[in-house]
Each structure stands twice: as C-alpha cells, then as structure tokens.
Write an enzyme that holds these catalytic residues in place. Sequence first.
Site, mmCIF file in Angstrom:
data_model
loop_
_atom_site.group_PDB
_atom_site.id
_atom_site.type_symbol
_atom_site.label_atom_id
_atom_site.label_comp_id
_atom_site.label_asym_id
_atom_site.label_seq_id
_atom_site.Cartn_x
_atom_site.Cartn_y
_atom_site.Cartn_z
ATOM 1 N N SER A 177 8.368 4.215 -0.640
ATOM 2 C CA SER A 177 7.226 3.525 -1.227
ATOM 3 C C SER A 177 7.164 3.760 -2.736
ATOM 4 C CB SER A 177 5.934 4.027 -0.575
ATOM 5 O OG SER A 177 4.829 3.362 -1.112
ATOM 6 N N SER A 196 0.882 -1.166 0.000
ATOM 7 C CA SER A 196 0.000 0.000 0.000
ATOM 8 C C SER A 196 0.918 1.215 0.000
ATOM 9 C CB SER A 196 -0.919 -0.006 1.214
ATOM 10 O OG SER A 196 -1.962 0.936 1.010
ATOM 11 N N GLU A 197 0.649 2.156 -0.907
ATOM 12 C CA GLU A 197 1.639 3.195 -1.182
ATOM 13 C C GLU A 197 1.843 4.180 -0.041
ATOM 14 O OE1 GLU A 197 -1.142 2.702 -2.907
ATOM 15 O OE2 GLU A 197 -2.115 4.588 -3.478
ATOM 16 N N ASN A 198 0.987 4.125 0.987
ATOM 17 C CA ASN A 198 1.241 4.985 2.137
ATOM 18 C C ASN A 198 2.315 4.421 3.058
ATOM 19 O OD1 ASN A 198 -0.792 2.997 2.664
ATOM 20 N ND2 ASN A 198 -1.104 3.928 4.665
#
Lengths: 217, 217, 231, 231
Positions: free
Chosen positions: A87, A45-47
């Site tokens: 990320s 998840s890019e966070n």
Amino acid sequence: MLDKNQIAQRIAQELRDGWYVNLGIGIPTLVANYIPEGIEVEFQSENGILGMGPFPFEGEEDADLINAGKQTITALDGAAYFDSAMSFAMIRGQHVQLTVLGAMEVAENGDIANWKIPGRMVKGMGGAMDLVASADNIIVAMMHTNKRGESKLLKKCSLPLTGVGCVKKIVTNLAVLEVTNKGFKLIERAPGVSVEEIQNATEGTLIIEGDVPEMIF
Amino acid sequence: MLDKNQIAQRIAQELRDGWYVNLGIGIPTLVANYIPEGIEVEFQSENGILGMGPFPFEGEEDADLINAGKQTITALDGAAYFDSAMSFAMIRGQHVQLTVLGAMEVAENGDIANWKIPGRMVKGMGGAMDLVASADNIIVAMMHTNKRGESKLLKKCSLPLTGVGCVKKIVTNLAVLEVTNKGFKLIERAPGVSVEEIQNATEGTLIIEGDVPEMIF
Amino acid sequence: MNKVVNNVVDACEGIKDGMTIMLGGFGLCGIPENSIAQLVKLGVKELTCISNNAGVDDFGLGLLLQEKQIKKMISSYVGENDEFERQMLSGELEVELIPQGSLAERCRAGGAGIPAFYTPAGYGTEVAEGKEVREFNGKPHILETALTADFAIVKAWKGDTEGNLIFKGTARNFNPMMAMAGKITIAEVEELVPAGELDPNQIHIAGIFVQRIFKGAEYEKRIEQRTVRVK
Amino acid sequence: MNKVVNNVVDACEGIKDGMTIMLGGFGLCGIPENSIAQLVKLGVKELTCISNNAGVDDFGLGLLLQEKQIKKMISSYVGENDEFERQMLSGELEVELIPQGSLAERCRAGGAGIPAFYTPAGYGTEVAEGKEVREFNGKPHILETALTADFAIVKAWKGDTEGNLIFKGTARNFNPMMAMAGKITIAEVEELVPAGELDPNQIHIAGIFVQRIFKGAEYEKRIEQRTVRVK
C-alpha cells in the site's frame, strides 16, 4: 460560507478522469460523494484496498473489510486487496495521483501540521507523513479558522510538522487557495464571502490578483 | 574418489529436519536425490518456488513451472509460488537454512569465486552473490582440482570473487573440509583416498588433526 | 514440514518478560485475538509491542495495556484508547510513533535482510530527529532501519500445515511483513487445512516465514466503526 | 478504470529509440512474447533493457539482440546466448551485471519510492566498486539504488480491464516488481476478463501499476531445459 459537504464538493471538482485518490479521515472522506459526471476515479485506502466502494447495507458489514478510518466499507468490481508494505509502495512510489487530507495548520510555504498538539494527547501520524512526503498533488480540506477563531493559514506552523513544503492547494469554508512561492494565492471565494473576510481570517501572506471569482457548483 | 552423485550423497548427510534448502545448478541439484530417511527438508528455487518436487513425467512439463536452472519441475503438496523480490527476501533475510553451490575456487578464509573468468565469457552471477552474502550455512560442492589438475582450494582466490569469507564447508571428490580461521581443516577422506593425495591437491593451508576418518555412506 | 501446534498455549510457549513482540492487524481488523488473550493469561510483562495500533480499551492490545504488560509501544496511530492515553501521559508507557508506511517497510526490511533504506516520509519533522538525511533526485530522504522481533504473531484467514497463509480482505494489512520479521512467527488462522489444499499460486505468505500455526478457538472479530447505508 | 488497449501495436505506442525498458521473465518463463515481437517490428534501437536474462539466440530478448536493437543490457545472468556473447566480446553491447536479488529489490524500490537501500550482496566483489559500504550489525553492506524504466513490459496469466494481474507458477518472477517500476507499464495477458471476475483477494499486482493491458495474440511459451522423468 461552505459547510463540510460543500468543501468536499468543491474539492471533487479537482478530480480528473483516471486518477487514483487517497482520501483522509473527516471532510476528505466526503469527497467520494461528489465525483463529477463522466469521470472515473478509484479510491485507495492505505490499510490495503484499491477500488473502495460505499458503506455496506445494514447487516452486510464485514469485519475484514474496513477503510483507514476503521469504518466498514465495500469493494467495487475490479478492487484489489494488498498488504501495508504494498500500500505504501503505491503511495511512496507516487502511483496515487491525489491525496486529500485535513490539517490543523498550513504554512504559506506549504508546510503542514496535522498530527500532534504538544502537551495534549498524541494520537500518532498514521499514514499522513508518508502521504504528504510522497504525493505530488496534495489538497488540504479544512476550516479556515480553528474553534477559537484563529487562522489556520499561517506564516509558519506553530505545531509539530507532518511534512514540509508539500501542500499545493487548500479548500476551506471561505476560499480556495494555492500555495505559491510568494504565499497563499486566493483563487476563489466561497459564495457570499468577501475578500476582506478571507484576508481577516488568514494570518499568512495572502496574494490577491485582480477580481477573485466566486466558486461555482 | 567420489563421483558427482557421491559428492551429492555426502552433502545430503548434512541436511537437518525442518530445513529450507537452496541448491545451485550442477552437483548441488543432485543432493535432492539423497535426502536421508526420517528427515524432511523443503527446496527453495530462487526464481520463485518453495516445495520444489522432482522433474515432471514426460508430457506433463509446464513452461510456467521451472527451477533456477531453467529446468521443468513439479510442485509438491504445500508448495508456494512468489516473486523474485520475495524470493530474495527469504534468502537475504536468512530464512533459508542451507545453501549448496558449486565453485571455481575457494580460499582458505572462505572466499568464493564462481561467476567470472576475466577475458573469457561472463555469464553473470545470477543469484549466487545474494546467496553467499546472506546464508549462514554454505556448503560448496566441487571437484578438488580443475580440468588442468590445479587445486581449487587456494590460499587466495585468483578469480573475481562472488563473496568474501562466507564458505563454511566444502565437499569435493576427495574430501570434506571445514573452513577455519587457520585454513582448510580436513574432516573426512573419500573412500580409498589418502591424506597425502588430498594434501597434494590442496594449494591452501590444510589442517590435519589426528587420524582423518573415511566418509561413511 | 509440519508447523502445527496443538493450541494457543503451545503456540505462545517461550514468550517471556521483556521480549519484543510484533502483532499484526490494523485497528481491530486482522488481529491475533486468541494469542493476545493468551498473553494476558500468561501475564508476561515489560513487553515491547510493535503494532500499527494499540487496540481499544477492552479489546485487542488494550487488554494487555489494562494489565500493564506493555512497557513500550511502537505504532503509527494510537487513538481511541483511554487507558493508553492515561499510561502515556503519566509516563508509565513509553511510546514510539512511526509513520505507517515506514513501519510497514521497516518490518518488511527486517524480514528481507535489508538493514536500512531511505524514505521521504518524516523528513523535516520530529520523526527525522537523529536520523541521517540524504538527497536523492533532489529530494531529501531519511534513513530508516529494519525492525525485527523475538516473536511475531499474525492472524490469517486460511493456513495449511506447512505454514502457508492466505489473508482475507483488508485483514491482511501488517500481517505479512510481520510474519517475515519474527525470529519465531506464530500464525493463528480461522481455517487450517492439510498441505496441498491451498493453491500454491494464491499463498500470500509462504510457510518458510512461519514456525508455528494453529486454528484459533474463537473469533469475535469486533468492528470498531460500524458504518452502513440504508437500502 | 479501463486500461485495455486494442492490441500489441497500441500497447507499445510511444516506445522510442534510446529508451530504458524493463522486461519481466526468468529465462524464457513469463516473458512478454508478443511485446518483444512488436519491438522487433518497430525497429526501435539503442535500447537499454533491464531483464534478468537475455533470452536465447532465437527467442526472447535474443530476437532484439539479433537485430542489434539493444545498446545496453542490465541483467543478472546472460548465458545460453551466442549472439549476446559475440556482441559483448566485440564491445558492441554494453553489459551491467547485478546480483539477482539486488536486481529484484532495486526494481521494487523503484516502484515503491525507496531511492536506495543497503544489502550484503556483492560486498567485497567488483559489484561493490564505487558503491558506499556501511556496517550494520557488524556486517558490511553496500548501498544500492532504485531502478525505474520509461516502459515496463510484463506478462501475466490473467488480467482484468482495470489492469489487475495474476501470474502463474514461476512465471511470476520479475514481472510484479517491474510492473511497479515502469513510468508506463504494459501488461500482456493470456486471459483478459471484465473487472469483477478476479477475486480481489488473489490479485498479485493491482491495476494502479498498470497503464495498458491487452490479450496476447499467441503464446509459444518455449521451454529452455525440458527435463522429465520416466513413469
């Protein structure tokens, strides 16, 4: 015709063992529920998490542990947290093997529009532009037509683009299609959906070669 | 005339409370031994540590804890380790307030040469080019002349450059000098060294204004 | 090197009208709650805020929006905020939208002394308008420049008196690279310990990037999308 | 996702003559000792090695130099090595010297999908020859491009079966960004643990960057400059 869960289930068939996968908000998120037996994939998840697990049990939510949709999540054994620059280093550097995301429009050359409707609210592109510009392997999960019944598979996108020529495959409620240099190639039909129905719902060039099989679940 | 330790001691007078400092190999390393009373500085070594402490006690050396000169060191309370990209982010991003390094030649416009002698061995620039190109505040610590008695403070560097127009201050065995747009300005003389001796040892333009005081230790 | 200030009031000293402020956090996760509350109290106006999101109506940067303290938002995603929408559509609020990865990298670049870099993100879209396009390895990229701020305000889990920071879970997000990019960086932490208590091997952001640190008085840590499963 | 291979032999499978290999380490600190020994055993030749240093005569990359397996070295500092000097002066060995910060950033860029960036380092020197110069904020910068490698070989302190890595002290150095920049990244570790044993908050390099991991059979960890003080 597929429902959202079935679209996700069909996309899950595209997963391969050992892949790192980024799932967008909406239908793509559901893909995690249908990982085929015998293969192992890991969700990014890019966070800032790799090894994202299911939602927490009630009472075990942690405000410091969310996904890119701002939902509370859990971390699996072997997970790792990292910052946003790292990320997107993973994403931009093509270390993520598959990106699944939604779209408002896809063009027959692979252009995608999914972040803005001029004159109406603009929520922002979030990480979508980085994801589509970087990923080698992008699958779009969406309904074949919009709420007004208009095709979302177009000759040319009418909305502001998120990325150019990047979509490889589309799974809709009606069909599985591949983006080729001649247009949308029809790969599979949803159970009970005819080629004609798909043709009628597709504004862009639709390529039909031989018998088009029904999806198998 | 100053010895190496005295050069380091004089440079230490330039330290200010709260500064992060990068010390090069050789004389600069010795500066750490002369931090003035009442001020606190922290040493960065570009191989990946902030809060570098003294050499370890015999028997306590750790192969995984060295400085940029490859010497075994210790870490002080509050130290932090990081990777080389982060280390040079600190340097390039001007978060390090002072860099002290040695030189083979300095030109009166602030050019510095300290990494290569053509036709002879080239050891490489290491982090020196990043340091001199980035730091706002660079002090060169060196002997005023080379082993053949030739001046190292020149009108123009004869050796391949490490950086252009970057040196601000020079402390040698003979003097403290500032680089100005008119040339080397003589700030202080080493105890017992005359202006004439400094003039004779300086090939570049030397600016002498009024009485030049002796250094005070 | 002691970076500790007494409280949020001292921490935010010097923040003035018209300044550019970076604020860490993703959604409401890892945002500097105490400092945001102080900015509201200070009433500083005409701020340019660089933050991945803009909070919700009654929390996070939404609080500054309610008071009309923000002139311009630089973000990647600004949904879930009615007041934001209203101000934006009425033209009261200037908005610059940046792809999330480019936003993160531009902050890192600002802190790392990299004035500009090339990225494929946004090529062929309106994000690329006015930006240099160059091909590398047969693929078009656009030139993006570094971002810095007068103040960067970040939230960490643990910090020590030297300003070393450790973040928790996905509350790390934009905090580290914004800490790097502030001319003055303020860190608010849940736990503040003496130098030497944190393992130097586990520091996420070294104290060199932090000018002021304090323990936040209270953390609500609001959850934006509470999602659970049944046992 | 299990990345564990049985041993150094399996880890180095596929490394062939003429390949470009990145090797982590600074001096002899944090070098992948076991893999280097295996490269000697394999006898692969004509290698281009990207490594901050070139080892000493009888340890580290010096071992590959002794066997004349290296065609080209890309480094920032190559002193303390007589055989290196001999091969370089005789023209047997090609050498490209890069400022240390640019080397680190170019590896990170390679791993992060940033094809090029601007840096002030090397402007006005021979490092800038043939490179684009551009002014930002009144200061000249040069354009540097990303570095990648067929194989990156790194050494970590602890690793888990998913390939997550934790480094120790200053043995971290170039290992993280080289791990990011390898088409195939091999990690050798002192301690290999099951997934779930390492705190996800303390991972320095996530397993996504690592394709193969193994526990090194033995570590000499030679010290290059043993400096001590008296008690």
